[in-house]
Structures are given as structure tokens and as C-alpha cells.
Design an enzyme around this catalytic site. Structure first.
Site, PDB file in Angstrom:
ATOM      1  N   CYS A   1       5.861 -42.011  25.328  1.00 34.26           N
ATOM      2  CA  CYS A   1       4.887 -40.984  25.736  1.00 34.26           C
ATOM      3  C   CYS A   1       5.394 -39.569  25.493  1.00 34.26           C
ATOM      4  CB  CYS A   1       4.503 -41.177  27.198  1.00 34.26           C
ATOM      5  SG  CYS A   1       3.635 -42.721  27.442  1.00 34.26           S
TER       6      CYS A   1
ATOM      7  N   HIS B   1       1.191 -34.719  30.116  1.00 38.47           N
ATOM      8  CA  HIS B   1       0.934 -36.079  29.637  1.00 38.47           C
ATOM      9  C   HIS B   1      -0.015 -36.779  30.620  1.00 38.47           C
ATOM     10  CE1 HIS B   1       1.346 -40.017  28.058  1.00 38.47           C
ATOM     11  NE2 HIS B   1       2.020 -40.482  29.097  1.00 38.47           N
TER      12      HIS B   1
ATOM     13  N   ASN C   1      -4.431 -43.287  29.140  1.00 35.75           N
ATOM     14  CA  ASN C   1      -3.142 -42.893  28.560  1.00 35.75           C
ATOM     15  C   ASN C   1      -3.115 -43.308  27.089  1.00 35.75           C
ATOM     16  OD1 ASN C   1      -0.492 -42.500  27.839  1.00 35.75           O
ATOM     17  ND2 ASN C   1       0.386 -43.578  29.595  1.00 35.75           N
TER      18      ASN C   1
HETATM   19  O1  UT7 Z   1       3.009 -42.996  30.312  1.00 37.29           O
HETATM   20  C1  UT7 Z   1       4.190 -43.689  30.507  1.00 37.29           C
HETATM   21  C2  UT7 Z   1       4.672 -43.616  31.876  1.00 37.29           C
HETATM   22  N1  UT7 Z   1       3.866 -44.471  32.716  1.00 37.29           N
HETATM   23  C3  UT7 Z   1       3.478 -44.023  33.890  1.00 37.29           C
HETATM   24  O2  UT7 Z   1       3.734 -42.889  34.210  1.00 37.29           O
HETATM   25  C4  UT7 Z   1       2.801 -44.990  34.825  1.00 37.29           C
HETATM   26  C5  UT7 Z   1       3.457 -44.943  36.163  1.00 37.29           C
HETATM   27  N2  UT7 Z   1       2.926 -45.881  37.138  1.00 37.29           N
HETATM   28  C6  UT7 Z   1       1.688 -45.799  37.669  1.00 37.29           C
HETATM   29  O3  UT7 Z   1       0.897 -44.982  37.247  1.00 37.29           O
HETATM   30  C7  UT7 Z   1       1.352 -46.664  38.841  1.00 37.29           C
HETATM   31  O4  UT7 Z   1       2.529 -47.269  39.326  1.00 37.29           O
HETATM   32  C8  UT7 Z   1       0.292 -47.758  38.562  1.00 37.29           C
HETATM   33  C9  UT7 Z   1      -1.042 -47.112  38.325  1.00 37.29           C
HETATM   34  C10 UT7 Z   1       0.716 -48.574  37.359  1.00 37.29           C
HETATM   35  C11 UT7 Z   1       0.167 -48.673  39.786  1.00 37.29           C
HETATM   36  O5  UT7 Z   1      -0.152 -47.899  40.929  1.00 37.29           O
HETATM   37  P1  UT7 Z   1       0.683 -48.057  42.287  1.00 37.29           P
HETATM   38  O6  UT7 Z   1       0.059 -47.176  43.268  1.00 37.29           O
HETATM   39  O7  UT7 Z   1       2.137 -47.852  41.949  1.00 37.29           O
HETATM   40  O8  UT7 Z   1       0.390 -49.549  42.657  1.00 37.29           O
HETATM   41  P2  UT7 Z   1       1.438 -50.720  42.937  1.00 37.29           P
HETATM   42  O9  UT7 Z   1       2.040 -51.183  41.661  1.00 37.29           O
HETATM   43  O10 UT7 Z   1       2.343 -50.304  44.053  1.00 37.29           O
HETATM   44  O11 UT7 Z   1       0.456 -51.839  43.464  1.00 37.29           O
HETATM   45  C12 UT7 Z   1      -0.237 -51.724  44.733  1.00 37.29           C
HETATM   46  C13 UT7 Z   1      -1.098 -52.945  44.910  1.00 37.29           C
HETATM   47  C14 UT7 Z   1      -0.365 -54.260  44.639  1.00 37.29           C
HETATM   48  O12 UT7 Z   1      -0.863 -55.227  45.541  1.00 37.29           O
HETATM   49  P3  UT7 Z   1      -0.032 -55.611  46.861  1.00 37.29           P
HETATM   50  O13 UT7 Z   1       1.286 -56.103  46.379  1.00 37.29           O
HETATM   51  O14 UT7 Z   1       0.057 -54.351  47.654  1.00 37.29           O
HETATM   52  O15 UT7 Z   1      -0.897 -56.656  47.482  1.00 37.29           O
HETATM   53  C15 UT7 Z   1      -0.804 -54.612  43.244  1.00 37.29           C
HETATM   54  O16 UT7 Z   1      -0.755 -55.999  42.988  1.00 37.29           O
HETATM   55  O17 UT7 Z   1      -2.196 -52.908  43.981  1.00 37.29           O
HETATM   56  C16 UT7 Z   1      -2.232 -54.134  43.238  1.00 37.29           C
HETATM   57  N3  UT7 Z   1      -2.750 -53.838  41.912  1.00 37.29           N
HETATM   58  C17 UT7 Z   1      -4.056 -53.769  41.637  1.00 37.29           C
HETATM   59  N4  UT7 Z   1      -5.157 -53.965  42.401  1.00 37.29           N
HETATM   60  C18 UT7 Z   1      -6.357 -53.825  41.817  1.00 37.29           C
HETATM   61  C19 UT7 Z   1      -2.060 -53.546  40.778  1.00 37.29           C
HETATM   62  N5  UT7 Z   1      -2.911 -53.314  39.777  1.00 37.29           N
HETATM   63  C20 UT7 Z   1      -4.152 -53.452  40.275  1.00 37.29           C
HETATM   64  C21 UT7 Z   1      -5.443 -53.328  39.726  1.00 37.29           C
HETATM   65  N6  UT7 Z   1      -6.510 -53.519  40.527  1.00 37.29           N
HETATM   66  N7  UT7 Z   1      -5.652 -53.007  38.426  1.00 37.29           N
END
Ligand code: UT7
Length: 327
Positions: free
Chosen positions: A114, A254, A284
Site C-alpha cells: 500500500c 491511504h 482499498n
Molecule cells: O492497506 C493495508 C493495511 N491494511 C489495513 O490497514 C487494514 C487494517 N485492519 C482493519 O482495517 C480492521 O482490522 C478490519 C476492518 C480488517 C477488521 O476490523 P476490526 O474492528 O479489527 O475487527 P476484528 O478483526 O477485531 O473483528 C471483530 C469481530 C470478530 O468477531 P468476534 O470474534 O468478535 O465474534 C470478527 O470475526 O467482527 C467479526 N468480523 C466480521 N463480522 C461481520 C470480521 N469480519 C467481519 C465481517 N462482517 N466482514
């Protein structure tokens, strides 16, 4: 030494939209979850399998040349940032040159995930500043839909396809690329990467059946690093160059997650009116986010505006750049 100024900017996105409601039908997710956690509403997807990153990039470069009123044969150098090259080799930059008629250009690809576009822009500026390049094209192109696993709800909601390009030219005016700070830390390699397909794990029947040719991301770890890295490096470039928040016209961040962008703007003391954002429309697009933002916001930019470009991505790689807009 010359100043390296941006003299034109162009973008290209495919027509097909993939909305959050479409994704609701494909994986266990909701429009509300995606919107509140990322800020993305829809992304563009290239559905024609005969079209690759180089086609999107070539479209952007053709528009760029038309805007500047030059023929592609006048370009001396093409630097392409991408994580989705047409082939592992040769460089996509060579293919873009062939597809646009940039018959006098040499070029190569830069892969810094990125941060690829920003690192490519920093590199291109060196050629222009030293007089080695008079018309240098920097293009960021990624066809992320080809490496997204549409059964993985944690990554498939994030990414989209697109390309953007800038023309850099030398100038005596005190404008253009003023400074940059870049970092990388390979200890982050396995938090955001494609497990197979490279020399560490060449393609095989097993790698394909185990779905190892897609983006793998440990979202939370990357999120924490991105918030810290992008906010810190953006504040750092301001401090280094004595820029106060009132001196900055635009943050060009970004587009990975709206929450990362908000945290960066807050650290820099910038109101949301000064933050470029189009994540809701394109998601993204990896190496294409920054030029696509500049392309869309170009009508609002004024000569002399101070822009801070800022990225974080796989590698890990991150950085910021101060640009004085030249037109
Ligand atoms: O460009 C390159 C660099 N990349 C980035 O900067 C991305 C960085 N990361 C992120 O943007 C975020 O971590 C994500 C958007 C990928 C995820 O958001 P988060 O707030 O960190 O969510 P999480 O991974 O902590 O997941 C929270 C919950 C989990 O469920 P439990 O374990 O709390 O029951 C996940 O399984 O949300 C669940 N979950 C979803 N639920 C509905 C994960 N993906 C989804 C989804 N829909 N698509």
C-alpha cells in the site's frame, strides 16, 4: 537541481460496482458492519478476465497524456507500483509503455504494497530533481479482485480495483515534492501477505487447493500498527518542516480504513474538511489510492497548497510526503 512538480493527474476505475449488499449475499456480513468498521460502501471490480493491471494503468496514463497535451512517446520513464503485476516478470511498467505507445520510456515496477505509490513517487522525484528525467510517469495500479478470497469475510470487504497516474516534470519554481519520510519493517511480513506463489512457496497443487494464493491479513495487528505508523509519520513530517495544522491544506491518506484516516487527521490537528476521502466508493485499491484521491480532488486544489500524503501497508511499509501543489 530542479524541483519535481506534479503537472497532471489521472485515474481509471472499472465500471462494475460490488456493493456491501452484494457482499451480504456472498459471505456472513452486513452493510452496517462494513460501514461502521471500515467506511467502505462499494468497490469497483474488473470483471473482464482479459483485462489486467496494465490495462487499467494504460487507461490512466492515456488520460494523463491527453490532459497534459503530450504524446506518450514524450515520456522518458514509467515507474509502476503494484502488488498485482500482470506477471511476476517482466515489469508491468514495460507492458504499460507498450500499450500506451510510450516508445521512448524505460521503466520498472516498485513493490511496497500500500506504500508502493508513495515510495515510487519519492523515487521518481530523484530522477526529475537531478535532471535525469523530464517527463516521468508514476502509476499505481492494482486489480485486487484477482487476489481477494471472496469466501473470507475479513478481507473481501476491504479491497477494490483501480489505477491512477501522475506526471512529474522539472521546474525552477519552489513547488512540488518538498520532503518525505519512509520506513519499512520486514518483521511485519507475515501479518499481511500472500502465502504462496513466490520463491518461498512456489505454486503447486497443494498451494492452490489450500487457497494460499490470496491476501492473508491479521486485521487487528495491522490496524494497530497502521494507526500508530500513519499518524506518527504524518506528525513527524509536519514537525520536521515546521508545518502547523493551519499550514496544511489537505491530508491525502491511504484509503485502508476510515478509522485509521480519522486517527491520523486527529494526530495532525486537521478538521475533516481537510481530509481527502473516497474509501466509500472504491475501498482499498492498494497502490492506486493516493493518485485516485488527487485525481478526484484536483478541481479543489490551488497552486501553493501544502499537501501531506501518508500511507501504511504490507511489509510493513509506511511513510509521509510533503508536496506543494504546483497548478
Ligand atoms: O492497506 C493495508 C493495511 N491494511 C489495513 O490497514 C487494514 C487494517 N485492519 C482493519 O482495517 C480492521 O482490522 C478490519 C476492518 C480488517 C477488521 O476490523 P476490526 O474492528 O479489527 O475487527 P476484528 O478483526 O477485531 O473483528 C471483530 C469481530 C470478530 O468477531 P468476534 O470474534 O468478535 O465474534 C470478527 O470475526 O467482527 C467479526 N468480523 C466480521 N463480522 C461481520 C470480521 N469480519 C467481519 C465481517 N462482517 N466482514
Amino acid at each position: 537541481m530542479y524541483n519535481a512538480i506534479i503537472t497532471a493527474v489521472a485515474g481509471y476505475v472499472p465500471e462494475t460496482k460490488l456493493t456491501n449488499f452484494d457482499l451480504e449475499k456472498m459471505v456472513d456480513t452486513t452493510n452496517e458492519w462494513i460501514l461502521t468498521r471500515t467506511g467502505v460502501q462499494e468497490r469497483r471490480i474488473e470483471t473482464d478476465m482479459k483485462k489486467n493491471s496494465s490495462d487499467m494503468a494504460a487507461n490512466a496514463v492515456k488520460i494523463l497524456c491527453e490532459k497534459r497535451g503530450i504524446h506518450p512517446s514524450e515520456i522518458d520513464i514509467i515507474i509502476c507500483a503494484t502488488v498485482t503485476p500482470d506477471y511476476i516478470f517482466p515489469a508491468t511498467a514495460s507492458i504499460i509503455a507498450a500499450k500506451t505507445g510510450a516508445t521512448n520510456a524505460w521503466g520498472y515496477d516498485i513493490e511496497a504494497a500500500c506504500s508502493g505509490f508513495l515510495f515510487a513517487l519519492g523515487t521518481a522525484a530523484q530522477f526529475v530533481q537531478t535532471g535525469k528525467g523530464k517527463k516521468v510517469v508514476v502509476v499505481g495500479a492494482d486489480i485486487m479482485s484477482r487476489i481477494v478470497d471472496y469466501t473470507d469475510r475479513t478481507t473481501c470487504i476491504l479491497f477494490g480495483d483501480g489505477a491512477g497516474a501522475l506526471l512529474l516534470e522539472p521546474s525552477e519554481e519552489e513547488m512540488g515534492i518538498k520532503d518525505f519520510i519512509f520506513y519499512s519493517d520486514g518483521n511485519g511480513c507475515k501479518q499481511l501477505y500472500m502465502k504462496a506463489g513466490g520463491s518461498a512457496l512456489p505454486p503447486s497443487y497443494e498451494t492452490v487447493s489450500n487457497r494460499l494464493h490470496y491476501i492473508y491479513q491479521e486485521g487487528q495487528t495491522v490496524f494497530k500498527q497502521a494507526v500508530y505508523g500513519m499518524a506518527e509519520v504524518s506528525a513527524q513530517i509536519m514537525k520536521k518542516n515546521n508545518l502547523k495544522s493551519e499550514d496544511v491544506a489537505w491530508l491525502v491518506p491511504h484509503q485502508a480504513n476510515k478509522r485509521i484516516i480519522d486517527a491520523t487527521a486527529e494526530r495532525m490537528g486537521l478538521p475533516k474538511e481537510k481530509v481527502m476521502m473516497n474509501i466509500e466508493k472504491y475501498g482499498n485499491t492498494t497502490a492506486a489510492t493516493l493518485p485516485l484521491l488527487l485525481w478526484e480532488y484536483e478541481p479543489k486544489l490551488k497552486k501553493g497548497d501544502n499537501l501531506i500524503l501518508s500511507t501504511f501497508g504490507g511489509g510493513f511499509t509506511w511513510g509521509s510526503m510533503w508536496i506543494k501543489w504546483a497548478y
